[in-house]
Structures are given as structure tokens and as C-alpha cells.
Design an enzyme around this catalytic site. Structure first.
Site, PDB file in Angstrom:
ATOM      1  N   CYS A  21       0.840  -1.195   0.000  1.00 60.15           N
ATOM      2  CA  CYS A  21       0.000   0.000   0.000  1.00 60.15           C
ATOM      3  C   CYS A  21       0.870   1.238   0.000  1.00 60.15           C
ATOM      4  O   CYS A  21       2.099   1.158   0.080  1.00 60.15           O
ATOM      5  CB  CYS A  21      -0.930   0.015   1.211  1.00 60.15           C
ATOM      6  SG  CYS A  21      -0.038   0.164   2.782  1.00 60.15           S
ATOM      7  N   CYS A  91      44.205 -13.322  -7.252  1.00 61.96           N
ATOM      8  CA  CYS A  91      43.244 -13.278  -8.373  1.00 61.96           C
ATOM      9  C   CYS A  91      41.809 -13.367  -7.841  1.00 61.96           C
ATOM     10  O   CYS A  91      40.931 -12.608  -8.247  1.00 61.96           O
ATOM     11  CB  CYS A  91      43.498 -14.434  -9.332  1.00 61.96           C
ATOM     12  SG  CYS A  91      45.093 -14.406 -10.140  1.00 61.96           S
ATOM     13  N   ASP A 508       9.093  24.639 -32.436  1.00 61.47           N
ATOM     14  CA  ASP A 508      10.138  24.999 -33.374  1.00 61.47           C
ATOM     15  C   ASP A 508       9.559  24.758 -34.770  1.00 61.47           C
ATOM     16  O   ASP A 508       8.626  23.968 -34.932  1.00 61.47           O
ATOM     17  CB  ASP A 508      11.364  24.118 -33.142  1.00 61.47           C
ATOM     18  CG  ASP A 508      12.422  24.323 -34.207  1.00 61.47           C
ATOM     19  OD1 ASP A 508      12.830  25.469 -34.417  1.00 61.47           O
ATOM     20  OD2 ASP A 508      12.829  23.323 -34.836  1.00 61.47           O
ATOM     21  N   ASP A 707      13.370  19.410 -32.087  1.00 61.18           N
ATOM     22  CA  ASP A 707      13.954  18.146 -32.555  1.00 61.18           C
ATOM     23  C   ASP A 707      14.797  17.483 -31.486  1.00 61.18           C
ATOM     24  O   ASP A 707      15.297  16.383 -31.683  1.00 61.18           O
ATOM     25  CB  ASP A 707      14.769  18.365 -33.826  1.00 61.18           C
ATOM     26  CG  ASP A 707      15.961  19.288 -33.616  1.00 61.18           C
ATOM     27  OD1 ASP A 707      16.323  19.542 -32.453  1.00 61.18           O
ATOM     28  OD2 ASP A 707      16.534  19.750 -34.614  1.00 61.18           O
ATOM     29  N   ASP A 711      17.600  22.097 -30.341  1.00 62.49           N
ATOM     30  CA  ASP A 711      16.715  22.864 -29.467  1.00 62.49           C
ATOM     31  C   ASP A 711      16.863  22.496 -27.997  1.00 62.49           C
ATOM     32  O   ASP A 711      16.009  22.827 -27.186  1.00 62.49           O
ATOM     33  CB  ASP A 711      15.257  22.651 -29.905  1.00 62.49           C
ATOM     34  CG  ASP A 711      15.013  23.111 -31.326  1.00 62.49           C
ATOM     35  OD1 ASP A 711      15.431  24.221 -31.665  1.00 62.49           O
ATOM     36  OD2 ASP A 711      14.418  22.341 -32.094  1.00 62.49           O
TER      37      ASP A 711
END
Length: 819
Positions: A21, A91, A508, A707, A711
Site C-alpha cells: 500500500c 586473483c 520549433d 527536434d 533545441d
């Protein structure tokens, strides 16, 4: 727009199945936020996950421990890796450190003898294959063992939860039915009580109810006890606590009546086993219906995930092999059969065909593909066989980024949710206080223990805040999922709310409302001696070797009309004027008025037409042949097909539309006039677009549509930035809303969808708050002194379950919005 992340921050996502919830999500967020180093924490109720951004000293392990202490353990998974090249303990230490430094990894144990590692990680944060890549990057080639398969995705977990709840409901219903019949039959069937007394007797009836109710609580109902009681003991009660307390109170009181009747006054010896059993059954039923609905609500991501094929056919030196998509790498050449789904992003290397990209753009028309064209994973090939070179795999593909964006937006919180979180934080403790107050009032009123207990239980059951907690996230889930189906990607959930509040949309011009490339719009012969196609052939022939955009417009027009450019030679560029050439043995001059004037070509005949074309925002081009005016041509950037419809739809909805362009004032104003846009700002640089957006902001909330690349400053400055583009060219990082298709109508669709989503959220919140406001007093019994009804625990449980199902079902209506 999102703020830039702090230096050296990491983020991870935990899957938390114990959230049920809105109160749970608040406690999860507070538990995480209290940890040193946590920058932000956001819990997602629908996905049962929490996304955390953190810095040192916080680690995934410390965050998981904090959630464990808060009572919300993370869902963990284990992966086993086979590792090559480990020769010593050093390692193994390096591998172990590389793994433990990976966000999401909780534990890592490297076994040098068996050349393997066992990694415990928070489910949803990292995939086993990514763990293998981490080890490989550390210098030790690794691969995932078969038994270390990735955990089930969210959709599968939801399906599993739905199936589990269905089983619990069926078991609970089977056990509860006899209890309900024995307890309530006398109220519904005349003489039923006497029949019980004559046959099995009332004591046996109570014992049967006691055993069956105990089974209900011990098995299907134990989820409420397992989650609710510990939460209560921690001092952080939640909805499971309310159900557990209500059911246990009814059961324990009734059990005392059966097992030790001497402890209860004779007039109060009544049992309420049916209340405890029916409460559990009804609330489980509500959760099952809710889980089914949430599964449907999350289908958007499930469908997107389902678009990825499992295997692909790859060219190798030895021939064609079929590989799992996970093993593809950039540079691989993949063979694509007719009708096959594209596996990953790539670039066509061989073949010519058409690909259905509707899953990306919403556009049903297939897109032509030739060598060099980009294709996207998940799209569907047409009837031609193609080959393509893989350019992106895994999380780097467009489809994966879309899935990630949709998932992130679905988990986002709207500003309106902050109010809900504050209320749910204090709601459960308040309800428990009201329950105790109800019990005390009815005891003081002399109504007896039984009446007071029933009223107190009813208050606890009716007030479960499920509906409040679900009201906002389920609408976001469905709304953003519907947006993905329409090619509208909301990068953040809160963009839904802000877009609905927008008063001004500023577009634009180039590439947004227009095609972004010049096209020939007019060709007016100056004399009847030349046919239009002949004139176009001459002009295209003269421009054939030019890279000027206007030249490309003439060549494209010739190709569209099937006109072959006439052979030209002695082509000479005239800077700032045009060019001259010899075409078919005739002297051709193509250029502006200055070129014609210097060559002594008279243009007065078509000068009025040239002025009219310039007034429409078009670029006039004169064509002279052998020193005589032959034609007037005009080139402009044409409007997109549905640009007018997009502007009209926004204006119809009461949104003011503005045009901001770096183009000349005449051109911009001509486009504005054609589209019915009154506010036009022209001849501005990218920085000037930011100023224009800020000026518009003084009039109201502004969305800027561009675009997404050139812009970007204006997109960032606007209240909501909307990037418009197609396919892989969308600037996903530049805006809060991304339109996957080039159709500007997507802006109107996104606005309509956001308004529908906010309207849906408000409906849900109204129902949730109105429901509790109206029924809690009824459950407390405020109407009883006036002859009105009280509320039994059974009815309270039914009403509570119905409220959650109502909220989820109402949100599902958004699946038809914005179409």
C-alpha cells in the site's frame, strides 16, 4: 528537467515484494533516505521496487540491510559464474572486489579451487550476464552457469502472484462457506437455527466454525499475520496490520466463547467466526482482482519485452549459425528472413525491402530500407530477405531504452502523490486510534463488550488505505503504458502532470512543423515555348553536381516526376547568385534576381508572382535560357502532413500555440499564417529560443516542441520539453516527453493523454478519500443513535476490497485514451 547527478553517485533498484500500500512505500522511502549517503529514494508500488541513488558510505548491501530492518526485505537471487584465469588468492580477491563493487551485489564468494563464484544480488538490479561481464572486464573471462539463470521478469512475477492469490482465494472460500452458512443461515433461511439445534447442536456448530476459521487464518490468511503483526510490533502499522488485528480480534473473542465460556458473561456469549473468515476471504478476493488488473495495466512493458526474438542467424566463416540474441555483438552480420522480427539494432548491408516500425512510431505504413539504412530491434521485416550489421545490443538498443524509460516513468511520482503520501503516513495509526476510541465510547455508553468490539473491528477493516495508495501509481502505470503504445514516451512520470497543466505550446519550425528539407513548390513558365518538365530537366541538369539544399530540392522534384536531368557541362558557380551551365547546347542561367540583373535578363513579367511567393515564405529561383527568362521556380520547406491538424487540436483544447524559429521573419510568419498561429518569434539563435520560452512563461506554463538536439536549451528551459523525431534519431536525453514518430499530432495526443490521466487520478483520489471519509464514521456507529445502520466487519471487508478494485478498474479505462 532532471537535475544533473552528483559526482560519484551510483543507483540501484531493489525488488521488494512486501510492499502492499501507499503507507508501505512511504516507510520504504524513509528507511532508505535515513541511510548515510543516500541521495534519493523512490518506491514504486506497482512494480514492487525501489530505486535508490547513493554515494559512499552507502552500499547495496547496507541499503538491503536497512530495508530488512524496516520489515521490507529485498527479493534476492543467486548467480553462479564459471571463471577462467584465476591462479592464486590474489586473483580471487580481485574478482571478489570487482563483484562486490557492482551496484546491486549483496555478497560474492569466489572459489579458487573450482574456478567459480557464487554471487548474491538484489533482484532487478543487475543480470547474471552483466556480472559475468564485470568479471571479464577485470581480466578473468567468465560465463554464467546454466543454473544461474536470470530471475523471472516483473510480468512473470505478477502472473505468479496472481496465481498464488487465486489459490488462496479458492481455499479460503471453500473453508469460509460452511462457516458463513452456519452463522448467517438463521438470518436468511426461516427455521434454519432450529434445524441446527435439532441436528448437530449449537456447540458443535461453533466448534466447526472455530476449526474452519482457524484453518483460514493459518493458511490463506497467514500473509496478513506474517506481515501485519511484525509491523505493528515495530510501531509502524500498515494495512496488513489492520486486517490482522480485525480478524484476530473477532477470532480470539469467539474462541474464548467456545473454549472458556465461563470467562464471558452469558448475555455476551456470541461467536463471530464468520466475520474473521469472511474478512480474510473478501480481502484476498480484492487483492486477486487487483493483481489481475495490475497485470493488465503492466501489459505495455510485457508486450515490449515480447518483441525481442530469442535467436538470430549470424554469418560466420564456416557458414550461418543460429545464436541466442544475448550472444550477438556489434559487427556481427545477421540474416533477416521475410516476416522475421529484427533481433537488435543494426544497419542494412544487403537487400532492399520494407520494415514495419509501428511498434516504435505507431505508424502502420512500412518504411523502405536500403543498404546503409538503420533498423531497430523489435520491428518486423516485410517480404524481402535482408542482411544487417549489428550496431547495438543489450541495454544499448532503442527497444531496451524504451522499456527502461517506460518502466522508470511508470514508477515515477507525481507532485499530487506527495499529499497522498503524507496522509497515508499518519492514516493507519490514526485509524487504530479511532478504533480504540470507538471501543471505549460504546463501552462507556453501556452497549456491552460485544457491540463495542464489532464496531472497533469494523473501523479497522473499512479504513485500509489500499485505494489511496493505488490511486496515483496505477493511473501512471496505465497512462504511460498507453503512451508507449501510441509512440509517446514519458521519460518521467511527473511529466504527465505538468503537461496536463500546460497553457502554451511553442513549436520549433524546421523539422517539427515542417519536413526540414526544401522541396520544389512552384514552377511557372514565362512563355508557352517550354513545357514544365523540359524546364525542370534543364534546371536539374544544371544543378546535378551541386550539394546546395536548393539543388537537392530540384533533383528530388525531377525524380518524383520521372524527369531525367538533361546532360550539362561547363557548369560554373556564381557565389551569392546561382550558377550557369550549358545544357543541351543552350546557355542556362539559374539563380536569384541579382544574377538575372547582372546578366541583363528581364524579369518584370513574373516579378509580381515572385513577390507573392516570397511573401508566402518561399524562395524564388529564376531560370533563363539563352538570355531570355524561361521560368520562375519556388522552393520552400513544406509543412508536415498533419501539422495543421495538430495545431488545430491544441487550440480546440484551449491551448495557445506559438512558433519559435531561427528562420527569416517572412518565412516564419508565412508558416504561422498558414497554420493559424498568431504568436510568431523569428530569426532567433538557440540562445534566443530560451529567452523566447521564458517570455512566454510569463503568460503561463510552457511546453516547447523541438527536434531534441539543436533545441536542447529551449527544451530544458520549458516546463515540459517535447522531442519530436523518428526511430533511432529521437533525442531521448533532451526532453521529458519523446514522440517516436515525426507527426506533430503526437503533441496533441500526449496533451490529451496527460489530461485524461490526471482526470483519472483525481477521480481515484476522490473515491478513495470520499469512501473513507463517509464510511469510517458509519463504522464507528455515529448513525446508530439516530436509528441509522452500523457496519458489520463483513460488509466493511467487502467495501474495502471493492474500493481497491474500483480504483484499478477505473485506471484501466486509460487503455483506450489518446487514440
Amino acid at each position: 528537467m532532471t537535475d544533473a547527478p552528483l559526482p560519484d553517485t551510483a543507483h540501484t533498484t531493489f525488488v521488494i515484494d512486501g510492499m502492499h500500500c501507499g503507507a508501505c512505500t512511504g516507510r520504504v522511502e524513509r528507511a532508505l533516505a535515513a541511510e548515510p549517503g543516500v541521495v534519493s529514494a523512490a518506491a514504486n508500488l506497482m512494480a514492487r521496487s525501489a530505486r535508490v541513488e547513493f554515494t559512499a558510505p552507502a552500499t547495496p548491501a547496507s541499503l538491503a540491510a536497512a530495508l530488512e530492518r524496516a520489515g521490507y526485505p529485498v527479493s534476492t537471487a543467486e548467480a553462479r559464474l564459471d571463471i577462467e584465469g584465476m591462479t592464486c588468492a590474489s586473483c580471487a580477491g580481485r574478482v571478489e572486489r570487482a563483484l562486490t563493487a557492482t551496484p546491486g551485489v549483496i555478497s560474492a564468494a569466489v572459489n579458487l579451487a573450482t574456478q567459480s563464484a557464487t554471487v548474491g544480488y538484489a533482484q532487478g538490479t543487475v543480470a547474471p550476464s552483466e556480472l559475468a561481464q564485470v568479471v571479464t572486464a577485470a581480466g578473468y573471462p567468465a560465463r554464467v552457469q546454466a543454473q544461474g539463470a536470470a530471475p523471472a521478469p516483473v510480468a512473470d512475477r505478477q502472473a505468479a502472484e496472481t496465481a498464488r492469490l487465486k489459490r488462496a482465494v479458492l481455499i479460503s472460500a471453500v473453508l469460509t462457506a460452511p462457516v458463513f452458512i452456519l452463522a448467517m443461515g438463521a438470518h436468511m433461511i426461516p427455521g434454519f437455527h432450529h434445524w441446527i439445534a435439532r441436528t448437530i447442536g449449537e456447540p458443535a456448530s461453533w466448534w466447526i466454525q472455530f476449526v474452519l476459521t482457524a484453518l483460514v487464518l493459518a493458511f490463506p490468511g497467514r500473509i496478513f499475520l506474517r506481515l501485519g503483526i511484525p509491523a505493528l510490533l515495530r510501531g509502524a502499522p500498515e494495512m496488513n496490520s489492520l486486517v490482522a488485528m480485525g480478524a484476530l480480534a473477532a477470532f480470539l473473542y469467539s474462541a474464548v466463547v467456545v473454549l472458556a465460556p465461563g470467562l464471558v458473561p452469558p448475555q455476551s456469549r456470541e461467536v463471530y467466526f464468520e466475520a474473521a473468515a469472511v474478512i480474510v476471504t473478501l480481502i484476498l478476493l480484492g487483492r486477486w482482482l487487483e493483481a489481475r488488473a495490475k497485470g493488465r495495466a503492466g501489459e505495455a512493458i510485457s508486450r515490449l519485452v515480447g518483441l525481442r526474438p530469442a535467436t538470430a542467424r549470424v554469418e560466420r566463416a564456416s557458414g550461418v549459425v543460429e545464436l541466442p540474441v544475448e550472444e550477438l555483438a556489434p559487427g556481427d552480420i545477421v540474416l533477416l528472413a521475410p516476416g522475421e522480427r529484427v533481433a537488435v539494432d543494426g544497419e542494412v548491408t544487403e537487400g532492399h525491402g520494407w520494415i514495419d516500425e509501428s511498434m516504435l512510431t505507431g505508424e502502420p505504413v512500412p518504411v523502405e530500407k536500403t543498404p546503409g539504412a538503420k533498423i531497430t530491434g523489435g520491428t518486423v521485416n516485410g517480404q524481402s530477405a535482408l542482411s544487417f550489421r549489428v550496431t547495438a545490443t543489450g541495454a544499448d538498443t532503442v527497444l531496451s531504452r524504451i522499456i527502461a524509460l517506460v518502466a522508470e516513468a511508470q514508477g515515477g511520482k507525481l507532485p499530487v502523490q506527495a499529499l497522498v503520501d503524507k496522509i497515508t503516513r499518519v492514516f493507519v495509526p490514526t485509524v487504530m486510534g479511532l478504533s480504540l476510541l470507538t471501543f471505549a465510547i460504546w463501552m462507556l455508553a453501556g452497549q456491552g463488550f460485544t457491540h463495542a468490539l464489532i464496531a472497533a473491528i469494523s473501523v479497522m477493516i473499512i479504513a485500509c488505505p489500499c485505494a489511496m495508495g493505488l490511486a496515483t501509481p496505477v493511473s501512471i502505470l496505465v497512462g504511460t503504458g498507453r503512451g508507449a503504445e501510441l509512440g509517446l514516451l514519458f521519460r518521467r512520470g511527473d511529466a504527465l502532470q505538468r503537461l496536463a497543466e500546460i497553457e502554451i505550446v511553442a513549436f520549433d519550425k524546421t523539422g517539427t512543423l515542417t519536413e526540414g528539407r526544401p522541396a520544389l513548390t512552384d514552377l511557372i513558365p514565362a512563355a508557352p515555348g517550354f513545357a514544365p518538365d523540359e524546364l525542370l530537366g534543364m534546371a536539374a541538369g544544371a544543378e546535378a553536381r551541386s550539394e546546395h539544399p536548393l539543388a537537392q530540392a530540384l533533383l528530388a522534384a525531377a525524380a518524383d516526376r520521372g524527369v531525367t536531368p538533361a546532360p550539362a557541362r561547363r557548369v560554373k558557380a556564381l557565389p551569392g547568385r546561382g550558377l550557369s551551365a550549358e545544357v543541351g547546347g543552350r546557355a542556362v542561367l539559374l539563380g536569384n534576381t541579382r544574377a538575372m540583373t547582372e546578366a541583363g535578363v528581364e524579369t518584370a513579367l513574373l516579378a509580381p508572382a515572385a513577390q507573392a511567393l516570397a511573401g508566402e515564405g518561399k524562395t524564388p529561383i529564376w531560370l533563363a535560357v539563352d538570355g531570355q527568362l524561361a521560368a520562375l521556380l519556388a522552393v520552400s520547406d513544406p509543412l508536415k502532413k498533419y501539422a495543421h491538424d495538430a495545431v488545430a487540436a491544441l487550440q480546440y483544447d484551449g491551448v495557445e500555440v506559438a512558433l519559435i524559429s531561427g528562420d527569416t521573419r517572412a518565412t516564419a510568419q508565412a508558416v504561422g499564417r498558414e497554420l493559424g498561429i498568431l504568436r510568431v518569434v523569428a530569426e532567433v539563435l538557440p540562445e534566443g529560443k530560451v529567452d523566447a520560452v521564458r517570455d512566454l512563461h510569463a503568460r503561463g506554463a510552457v511546453a516547447f516542441v523541438g527536434d531534441g538536439i539543436n533545441d536542447a536549451p529551449a527544451l530544458a528551459a520549458a516546463d515540459v520539453g517535447i522531442a519530436i523525431g523518428t526511430g533511432t534519431d529521437v533525442a531521448i536525453e533532451a526532453a521529458e516527453v519523446v514522440l517516436m514518430q515525426g507527426d506533430p499530432q503526437g503533441v496533441a495526443r500526449a496533451y490529451a493523454l496527460s489530461r485524461a490521466t490526471m482526470r483519472n487520478i483525481k477521480q481515484n483520489l476522490f473515491w478513495a478519500f470520499a469512501y473513507n471519509t463517509a464510511l469510517i464514521p458509519v463504522a464507528m456507529g455515529v448513525l446508530v443513535p439516530f436509528g441509522g445502520p452500523g457496519l458489520s466487519p463483513m460488509l466493511a471487508a467487502g467495501a474495502m476490497a471493492f474500493s481497491s478494485v474500483f480504483v484499478v478498474t477505473n485506471a484501466l479505462r486509460l487503455r483506450r485514451a489518446g487514440g
